[in-house]
Design an enzyme around this catalytic site. Structure first.
Site, PDB file in Angstrom:
ATOM      1  N   GLU A  24       0.885  -1.169   0.000  1.00 39.56           N
ATOM      2  CA  GLU A  24       0.000   0.000   0.000  1.00 39.56           C
ATOM      3  C   GLU A  24       0.921   1.215   0.000  1.00 39.56           C
ATOM      4  O   GLU A  24       1.413   1.620   1.037  1.00 39.56           O
ATOM      5  CB  GLU A  24      -0.910  -0.080   1.231  1.00 39.56           C
ATOM      6  N   CYS A  54      -1.894   8.954   2.631  1.00 39.78           N
ATOM      7  CA  CYS A  54      -1.630   8.464   1.269  1.00 39.78           C
ATOM      8  C   CYS A  54      -2.819   8.803   0.388  1.00 39.78           C
ATOM      9  O   CYS A  54      -2.699   8.816  -0.830  1.00 39.78           O
ATOM     10  CB  CYS A  54      -1.315   6.979   1.277  1.00 39.78           C
TER      11      CYS A  54
HETATM   12  C1  UN1 Z   1      -3.071   6.060   4.800  1.00 28.73           C
HETATM   13  O1  UN1 Z   1      -2.927   7.253   4.580  1.00 28.73           O
HETATM   14  O2  UN1 Z   1      -2.076   5.272   4.762  1.00 28.73           O
HETATM   15  O3  UN1 Z   1      -8.821   6.745   3.627  1.00 28.73           O
HETATM   16  C2  UN1 Z   1      -4.357   5.440   5.184  1.00 28.73           C
HETATM   17  C3  UN1 Z   1      -8.200   7.361   4.515  1.00 28.73           C
HETATM   18  C4  UN1 Z   1      -7.933   6.642   5.806  1.00 28.73           C
HETATM   19  C5  UN1 Z   1      -6.755   5.749   5.691  1.00 28.73           C
HETATM   20  C6  UN1 Z   1      -5.531   6.370   5.125  1.00 28.73           C
HETATM   21  N1  UN1 Z   1      -9.109   5.869   6.146  1.00 28.73           N
HETATM   22  O4  UN1 Z   1      -7.832   8.505   4.384  1.00 28.73           O
END
Ligand code: UN1
Length: 509
Positions: free
Chosen positions: A261, A295
Site C-alpha cells: 500500500e 496516502c
Molecule cells: C493512509 O494514509 O495510509 O482513507 C491510510 C483514509 C484513511 C486511511 C488512510 N481511512 O484517508
C-alpha cells in the site's frame, strides 16, 4: 498536553526495550520520540537486535502452531476483546496519536475508530471466511475450496497512520489464524508500543501465547530482515513507493507474498455541474487533513475552465480560514508535519514548483514564534500548475494542492488524472450522471478508489483499500481483502468405487 495522562498506556518510561508479558525485546540503538507539536521529548525506544529478532520469530513460530488450531470464531472473540479495549482507550490512544504524530485530535480519534471498526468487521468475518463449492465434471465427486492460515504475517507501517494500519492488518491476519510481527515506523514508536501493550494484555488475560502478536523496533534494516525472512509468508508494507519497490523485490526473490500500500497522487475532478460548497469542503479536508500526510490526501484538483475562477477564489478564501497550531486544541484545523526533514521536503517542493513555472496562489512558509517552537508547522499551499511538471509526478507528503485547468469533455480531465504513475484514490464532483458513470467505468479512473461527490481521503474500512500502478496493487481492510491473509486449497473428493480421470482421459491397467 499533560503527559501523565498517557501513563495508562505505559509508554512514557525512558529507554523502553520490552513491555511486560509481550513478545517485544530490544536492547539495541536508542531512538527518541519527540512530539512535532511542541518539540518536547516523549520517550525513547530501543531497537531490536538481530539476536532478539531471532528470539521473537522463534516465539512467533511456536505460537502459530497453537493459534491456527483455535477455531476462527474463537479467534474472533479475541479480536472482539481488542475492539472493546480500544473503545475504553479511545480518547487516550487518540491523544497519543495526535501528540506523537501531529494529526488533529479529531483525526486521532478517527484513527482509533478505524481500529474499532476493523475489529468489528473481523469478528463477523471470523464466522465467514467462506470458500466455494464447485460442481465436478466427474460423477460421485465433490469439489470445494477452503482457506487456511498462512503462518506468520509481517506488518511494516508508516508514521502517518501509526495505529490504524496495524489494526487493519492485525485484525484480519489474526482472525484468519496467522500470528503477526509488526515493524512500526521509527517516527511513531510509542503509538506502536501502546497498541502492543493493549494486545499483549488481552493475550495474557486469555492465557494465549505472547508470540501471537509481536513487535520489532528499529530502522529500515529491521524491515529488511522481515522482507528476507522465509519464515514470514506474507509481508504487508505501507509507505513510499521507493520503500515498496525494495520490499517487493526482496520478498519476490524468495517467492513470498506481499501486500503493498504505497504512494498516491490523488485528484478530484471538478466538473461544471459540481456542487461548489461540497467541492470546497472535500478538497480542503483532503488537502490539509493530517497536514497532507495521508496516502489518500488530495494533491491535484482538476477543474473545468467554466468554473475554474470561482473554484480558485473560493479555495483561496477557504484557506484564509485554516487555523494552524497545536493539534490537541480543537480550534485548529491543521497540526505540524511529522519532523523537520518533512519540512525540508516541503520547502524543496515549493522551490521546484516555482522553478518549473508554477504560479503560487497561497504561499507557503514555516511558522515561527509562540506555539511553533518545534519548527514543524507550515502553511498549506495552493499552486497553479500543469499536470506534466516533474514535481506534480511525485507524492510530496505535505499540504500542497495543485490546481490544474481542463477544458471540453470530462474525458480530458480523466486523462489528466490517470496520467501519473500512482493509482490510489480519485474523485469526481458532478451532478451529471453521464459524467459520474463514465468516471466509474473501465474508461474512467484507473485508481483503486474512485468516489463521486466525496473527497479522496477518509475511506471507510468496509471497502477494500489500496491502489493500482505504483501504489502497489495490494488491498487491505474490508470486502474480501482477507483472502490475501490465507492460502487457498482446492479439494476434490471421490466417493465412488472407480477412478475416472478428468478431461475424459483413458488410462487402463
Ligand atoms: C493512509 O494514509 O495510509 O482513507 C491510510 C483514509 C484513511 C486511511 C488512510 N481511512 O484517508
Amino acid at each position: 498536553m499533560n503527559l501523565k495522562e498517557l501513563s495508562s498506556l505505559n509508554v512514557l518510561e525512558k529507554n523502553l526495550g520490552s513491555s511486560t508479558g509481550s513478545n517485544w525485546f530490544a536492547s539495541g540503538k536508542q531512538f527518541d520520540s519527540f512530539s512535532p507539536t511542541n518539540g518536547k521529548y516523549i520517550g525513547s525506544v530501543l531497537s531490536t537486535t538481530k539476536a532478539e529478532y531471532e528470539q521473537i520469530i522463534k516465539k512467533a513460530e511456536e505460537a502459530k502452531l497453537y493459534w491456527r488450531d483455535i477455531p476462527a470464531p474463537k479467534r474472533g472473540e479475541i479480536i472482539r476483546q481488542l475492539g472493546d479495549k480500544l473503545r475504553q482507550e479511545k480518547e487516550i490512544l487518540g491523544k497519543l496519536v495526535s501528540y506523537e504524530m501531529g494529526k488533529s485530535y479529531q483525526e486521532g480519534l478517527g484513527e482509533v475508530q478505524e481500529m474499532i471498526d476493523i475489529c468489528d468487521f473481523a469478528v463477523g468475518l471470523s464466522r465467514q471466511l467462506y470458500g466455494n463449492t464447485i460442481h465436478s465434471e466427474r460423477p460421485g465427486h465433490r469439489m470445494y475450496d477452503q482457506y487456511h492460515p498462512l503462518g506468520i504475517v509481517g506488518i511494516i507501517t508508516a508514521f502517518n497512520f501509526p495505529v490504524a494500519v496495524w489494526a487493519w492488518n492485525a485484525a484480519l491476519a489474526l482472525v484468519c489464524g496467522n500470528v503477526i510481527v509488526w515493524k512500526p515506523s521509527e517516527k511513531t514508536p510509542l503509538c506502536a508500543i501502546a497498541c502492543q501493550n493493549i494486545m499483549a494484555q488481552i493475550l495474557k488475560e486469555n492465557n494465549l501465547p505472547e508470540g501471537i502478536s509481536s513487535v520489532v523496533t528499529g530502522d529500515a534494516e529491521v524491515g529488511k530482515w522481515i522482507a528476507e525472512d522465509e519464515r514470514i509468508t506474507l509481508v504487508s508494507a505501507t509507505g513510499s513507493t521507493r520503500m515498496g519497490k525494495q520490499v517487493a523485490v526482496t520478498v519476490a526473490n524468495r517467492l513470498g507474498k506481499t501486500l503493498l500500500e504505497l504512494g498516491g497522487n490523488n485528484a478530484i475532478i471538478v466538473t461544471p455541474s459540481a456542487d461548489l460548497k461540497m467541492t470546497i469542503i472535500g478538497a480542503v479536508f483532503g488537502a490539509v487533513g493530517t497536514a497532507g500526510q495521508r496516502c489518500t490526501s488530495t494533491r491535484r484538483l482538476i477543474v473545468h475552465e467554466d468554473v475554474y475562477d470561482k473554484v480558485k477564489s473560493s479555495l483561496v478564501e477557504a484557506y484564509k480560514q485554516i487555523k494552524i497550531g497545536d493539534p490537541l486544541d480543537s480550534n485548529n484545523h491543521m497540526g505540524p508535519l511529522i519532523d523537520t526533514d518533512a519540512v525540508a521536503m516541503y520547502l524543496d517542493a515549493l522551490n521546484q514548483i516555482k522553478e518549473q513555472g508554477g504560479n503560487i496562489l497561497v504561499e507557503g512558509k514555516v511558522l515561527e514564534g509562540e506555539g511553533y517552537e518545534s519548527g514543524c508547522y507550515v502553511t498549506p499551499v495552493i499552486a497553479e500548475v500543469e499536470n506534466h511538471y516533474p514535481i506534480v509526478q511525485d507524492e510530496t507528503f505535505a499540504p500542497i494542492l495543485y490546481l490544474i485547468k481542463y477544458s471540453g469533455e470530462v474525458q480530458n480531465a480523466i486523462e489528466i488524472q490517470n496520467s501519473v504513475k500512482q493509482g490510489l484514490s480519485s474523485a469526481i464532483m458532478t451532478t451529471n450522471l453521464r459524467e459520474s458513470e463514465l468516471f466509474l467505468s473501465q474508461n474512467g479512473s484507473d485508481c483503486g478508489i474512485a468516489n463521486v461527490n466525496i473527497g479522496t481521503s477518509g475511506a471507510e474500512i468496509g471497502g477494500a483499500f489500496g491502489g493500482e500502478k505504483e501504489t502497489g496493487g495490494g488491498r487491505e481492510s474490508g470486502s474480501d481483502a482477507w483472502k490475501i491473509y490465507m492460502r487457498r486449497q482446492t479439494n476434490t473428493i471421490n466417493y465412488t468405487t472407480s477412478l475416472p480421470l478428468a478431461q475424459g482421459i483413458k488410462f487402463v491397467l
